[in-house]
Scaffold this motif. Sequence first.
Motif, PDB file in Angstrom:
ATOM      1  N   ARG A 106       0.029  -3.070  13.941  1.00 33.88           N
ATOM      2  CA  ARG A 106      -1.615  -3.373  13.833  1.00 33.88           C
ATOM      3  C   ARG A 106      -1.759  -3.491  12.391  1.00 33.88           C
ATOM      4  O   ARG A 106      -1.274  -3.037  11.424  1.00 33.88           O
ATOM      5  N   ARG A 107      -3.074  -4.467  12.175  1.00 34.18           N
ATOM      6  CA  ARG A 107      -3.750  -4.460  10.843  1.00 34.18           C
ATOM      7  C   ARG A 107      -4.664  -3.300  10.704  1.00 34.18           C
ATOM      8  O   ARG A 107      -5.366  -3.042  11.400  1.00 34.18           O
ATOM      9  N   TRP A 108      -4.989  -3.150   9.294  1.00 36.31           N
ATOM     10  CA  TRP A 108      -5.902  -2.241   8.808  1.00 36.31           C
ATOM     11  C   TRP A 108      -6.997  -3.323   8.194  1.00 36.31           C
ATOM     12  O   TRP A 108      -6.689  -4.160   7.437  1.00 36.31           O
TER      13      TRP A 108
ATOM     14  N   ALA B 230      -8.665   3.040  -1.644  1.00 39.84           N
ATOM     15  CA  ALA B 230      -7.999   4.235  -1.780  1.00 39.84           C
ATOM     16  C   ALA B 230      -6.665   3.934  -1.417  1.00 39.84           C
ATOM     17  O   ALA B 230      -5.547   4.368  -1.784  1.00 39.84           O
ATOM     18  N   ARG B 231      -6.369   3.503   0.050  1.00 42.69           N
ATOM     19  CA  ARG B 231      -5.155   3.212   0.458  1.00 42.69           C
ATOM     20  C   ARG B 231      -4.479   2.281  -0.410  1.00 42.69           C
ATOM     21  O   ARG B 231      -3.028   2.412  -0.569  1.00 42.69           O
ATOM     22  N   ALA B 232      -5.036   1.364  -0.713  1.00 41.73           N
ATOM     23  CA  ALA B 232      -4.252   0.158  -1.463  1.00 41.73           C
ATOM     24  C   ALA B 232      -3.850   0.883  -2.877  1.00 41.73           C
ATOM     25  O   ALA B 232      -2.701   0.647  -3.324  1.00 41.73           O
TER      26      ALA B 232
ATOM     27  N   ASP C  13      -0.338   2.150  -0.145  1.00 38.84           N
ATOM     28  CA  ASP C  13       0.045   2.250   1.425  1.00 38.84           C
ATOM     29  C   ASP C  13       0.313   1.231   1.940  1.00 38.84           C
ATOM     30  O   ASP C  13       0.761   0.924   3.262  1.00 38.84           O
ATOM     31  N   PHE C  14      -0.082  -0.081   1.290  1.00 40.59           N
ATOM     32  CA  PHE C  14       0.055  -1.268   1.718  1.00 40.59           C
ATOM     33  C   PHE C  14       1.362  -2.300   1.421  1.00 40.59           C
ATOM     34  O   PHE C  14       1.319  -2.252   0.386  1.00 40.59           O
TER      35      PHE C  14
ATOM     36  N   GLY D 212       5.068   0.721   6.569  1.00 40.35           N
ATOM     37  CA  GLY D 212       5.935   1.158   7.671  1.00 40.35           C
ATOM     38  C   GLY D 212       6.868   0.029   7.833  1.00 40.35           C
ATOM     39  O   GLY D 212       7.997   0.291   8.695  1.00 40.35           O
ATOM     40  N   ILE D 213       6.364  -1.336   7.767  1.00 46.27           N
ATOM     41  CA  ILE D 213       7.144  -2.434   7.970  1.00 46.27           C
ATOM     42  C   ILE D 213       8.384  -2.682   7.294  1.00 46.27           C
ATOM     43  O   ILE D 213       9.533  -2.849   7.888  1.00 46.27           O
ATOM     44  N   ASP D 214       8.470  -1.741   6.232  1.00 44.81           N
ATOM     45  CA  ASP D 214       9.786  -1.961   5.463  1.00 44.81           C
ATOM     46  C   ASP D 214      10.981  -1.070   5.935  1.00 44.81           C
ATOM     47  O   ASP D 214      12.143  -1.509   6.189  1.00 44.81           O
ATOM     48  N   ALA D 215      10.632   0.158   6.761  1.00 47.43           N
ATOM     49  CA  ALA D 215      11.738   0.841   7.079  1.00 47.43           C
ATOM     50  C   ALA D 215      12.064   0.208   8.476  1.00 47.43           C
ATOM     51  O   ALA D 215      13.206   0.190   8.743  1.00 47.43           O
TER      52      ALA D 215
END
Length: 198
Positions: free
Chosen positions: A43-45, A67-69, A73-74, A90-93
């Motif tokens: 899902r996208r943020w 803040a996440r950026a 986190d992205f 998480g897509i990298d894992a």
Amino acid sequence: MMASDGQGGRLVYVMGPSGAGKDSILHYAALRLAADVRFSFPRRWITRPADSGGENHISLSVAAFAARAAAGDFALAWEANGHHYGIDTGIDAALEAGRHVVVNGSRGYLPLARRRYPDLLPVAIAVSADTLDARLRARGRETVDQIAARLARATALDGAEPGICRISNDGGLAEAGEAFLALLRRLPGKTAAVSSPG
């Protein structure tokens, strides 16, 4: 930069103008591949309300997004149509584990996405100008001027990047959805598929 060594998964980067039917096609494929462990549909943020219609995204404020950026986190993040969009790291894992990751991307951000994921597979959901105009008017979310701007942007971006797989969505959802599924199922994978129950 993330690059495949031939053993990892591939990032499938789906693009198309607002109203082209990306969300519907992605949902169609995700439902049919839910039991296939080769694929991930994160899902996208997005900095818009969760009940705003369209895709099932994770809503957050502009400040929270920033803040996440800033925290890294992205894996991918961009701004379009007055909103910020992000796909978490998480897509990298998942890619390293050999899963193909299918994301809803932005045509304008494609060059930067390719820089991070050089072997990504770009897929454009294409519709005619008449179909796009009719769909945008029918959903009633944009003004006449906003629709005109979206149509102009869709035309300007057409053919802007090489090597894009195009799927026409001028007809019924099943037709485009099955074409997209066929494309995904042709991707090689080291992990066996799991059959759906029933």
